[in-house]
Design an enzyme around this catalytic site. Structure first.
Site, PDB file in Angstrom:
ATOM      1  N   TYR A  30       0.843  -1.203   0.000  1.00 39.37           N
ATOM      2  CA  TYR A  30       0.000   0.000   0.000  1.00 39.37           C
ATOM      3  C   TYR A  30       0.877   1.250   0.000  1.00 39.37           C
ATOM      4  O   TYR A  30       0.718   2.142  -0.841  1.00 39.37           O
ATOM      5  CB  TYR A  30      -0.914  -0.023   1.233  1.00 39.37           C
ATOM      6  CG  TYR A  30      -1.629   1.285   1.512  1.00 39.37           C
ATOM      7  CD1 TYR A  30      -2.804   1.615   0.825  1.00 39.37           C
ATOM      8  CD2 TYR A  30      -1.156   2.197   2.464  1.00 39.37           C
ATOM      9  CE1 TYR A  30      -3.466   2.807   1.069  1.00 39.37           C
ATOM     10  CE2 TYR A  30      -1.814   3.387   2.716  1.00 39.37           C
ATOM     11  CZ  TYR A  30      -2.969   3.682   2.017  1.00 39.37           C
ATOM     12  OH  TYR A  30      -3.614   4.868   2.263  1.00 39.37           O
ATOM     13  N   LYS A  32       1.475   4.159  -2.785  1.00 38.22           N
ATOM     14  CA  LYS A  32       1.077   5.537  -2.444  1.00 38.22           C
ATOM     15  C   LYS A  32       2.232   6.511  -2.721  1.00 38.22           C
ATOM     16  O   LYS A  32       2.000   7.659  -3.122  1.00 38.22           O
ATOM     17  CB  LYS A  32       0.635   5.638  -0.987  1.00 38.22           C
ATOM     18  CG  LYS A  32      -0.661   4.927  -0.647  1.00 38.22           C
ATOM     19  CD  LYS A  32      -1.863   5.464  -1.406  1.00 38.22           C
ATOM     20  CE  LYS A  32      -2.426   6.732  -0.814  1.00 38.22           C
ATOM     21  NZ  LYS A  32      -3.706   7.127  -1.487  1.00 38.22           N
TER      22      LYS A  32
END
Length: 345
Positions: A144, A148
């Protein structure tokens, strides 16, 4: 060639508007007089004056239909942290964001506000009062975070005053509040299964938790202050409650508020982190044979046992940001919004 209609400054689109943060953002924008289009893979609610467009984030034509005559785009679509589906994070956070940027440029969108994450600078070790100029994590704590970082770079690098396309990134941390599908439900599930008896470390580590309405406030301030002559262009801003709290105190307040016991027994941080690392390595080795999802991953242990809180000084200076809802009031409102998760409910 057709004449392009100049978008109204009060027409906006929220990509990911059916999600937790997205829905709160949509509701607040409507309250402030904006005309809102939502683009998402599903429609989770109805709201007067809000138009829903369903589609895949990587489908530019579907996106373009949602961005017609739109001036401001809020991009807050992302898979939830915690999954180990690298291809999903890549597709949504990176490939999807590239498509969003292309669609914005084609549609004549003037401003793009990205929901990033403060975790883009976090490597699992202490961050105290971290500022936005900290380097991106060289060893991100999970897929994640890795995607990002790529996503934020794409959006900020796309900022172009020459093209009339301005971008800014908002980095919240530890979002919680009513309708939160992650933090509170997972916490309660762990408590019901008897897994919230232990404090990792000495319990003194300070962490930022941010009420969802404050995150929404930061997004709208960013959109309204983002102009060609403003310092916001191609910048990232931390948005938190600006009240660092001991991680285990926060967890205990939520648990006790819902009728569960607070964790009391201490476990050494180094021991738990070492065990989680060993378990993670075992799952990697066994992955071709069996799927194991350990509760305590190295990432979760790091989040629970280290300091990680961030300075909002830049947001205060450039956006005039002040959190509208205090941490105590936010915890009270959140606990009251989960009667179905109370002990014995």
């Amino acid at each position: 060639m057709a004449t392009r209609v100049r978008p109204s400054s009060k027409r906006c689109a929220v990509i990911g508007g059916s999600g937790f943060l997205g829905r709160h953002l949509v509701e607040r924008l409507v309250d402030r007089g904006y005309t809102v289009s939502v683009f998402d893979i599903r429609q989770a609610y109805e709201l007067p004056g809000v138009t829903f467009h369903l589609g895949d984030l990587c489908d530019k034509q579907a996106l373009l239909s949602a961005l017609k005559e739109v001036s401001v785009v809020f991009h807050c679509a992302s898979p939830a942290p915690g999954s180990d589906d690298r291809s999903l994070f890549q597709r949504v956070n990176v490939d999807g964001t590239r498509t969003v940027i292309q669609a914005c440029l084609e549609a004549g969108v003037q401003k793009l506000v990205l929901t990033s994450s403060a975790s883009v600078v976090f490597e699992g070790t202490d961050i105290k009062n971290g500022k936005e100029d900290l380097p991106y994590a060289k060893k991100p704590i999970d897929y994640y975070t890795a995607t990002k970082i790529q996503q934020e770079k794409l959006v900020l690098e796309a900022c172009s005053k020459e093209k009339g396309f301005l971008t800014v990134a908002i980095r919240p941390h530890g979002i919680f509040g009513p309708r939160d599908p992650q933090l509170v439900p997972i916490l309660v599930d762990s408590a019901r299964r008897g897994k919230m008896k232990f404090i990792i470390g000495d319990g003194s580590n300070l962490v930022d938790f941010t009420y969802v309405e404050n995150v929404v406030h930061g997004h709208i301030l960013a959109a309204e202050h983002l102009k060609a002559d403003s310092p916001l262009c191609a910048q990232a801003y931390h948005i938190t409650n600006d009240e660092p709290v001991r991680f285990w105190d926060f967890m205990s307040q939520v648990l006790v508020g819902l009728g569960y016991s607070a964790p009391r027994l201490h476990l050494p941080y180094a021991l738990v982190y070492g065990l989680s690392l060993l378990l993670w390595l075992i799952t990697l080795v066994l992955r071709p044979l069996v799927q194991i999802k350990p509760t305590f991953t190295p990432m979760r242990v790091a989040l629970a046992g280290t300091h990680h809180y961030y300075s909002c000084a830049r947001a205060k200076q450039d956006l005039g940001y002040r959190p509208p809802v205090s941490l105590q009031e936010a915890i009270t409102r959140t606990v009251e919004s989960y009667p179905h998760l109370r002990q014995g409910a």
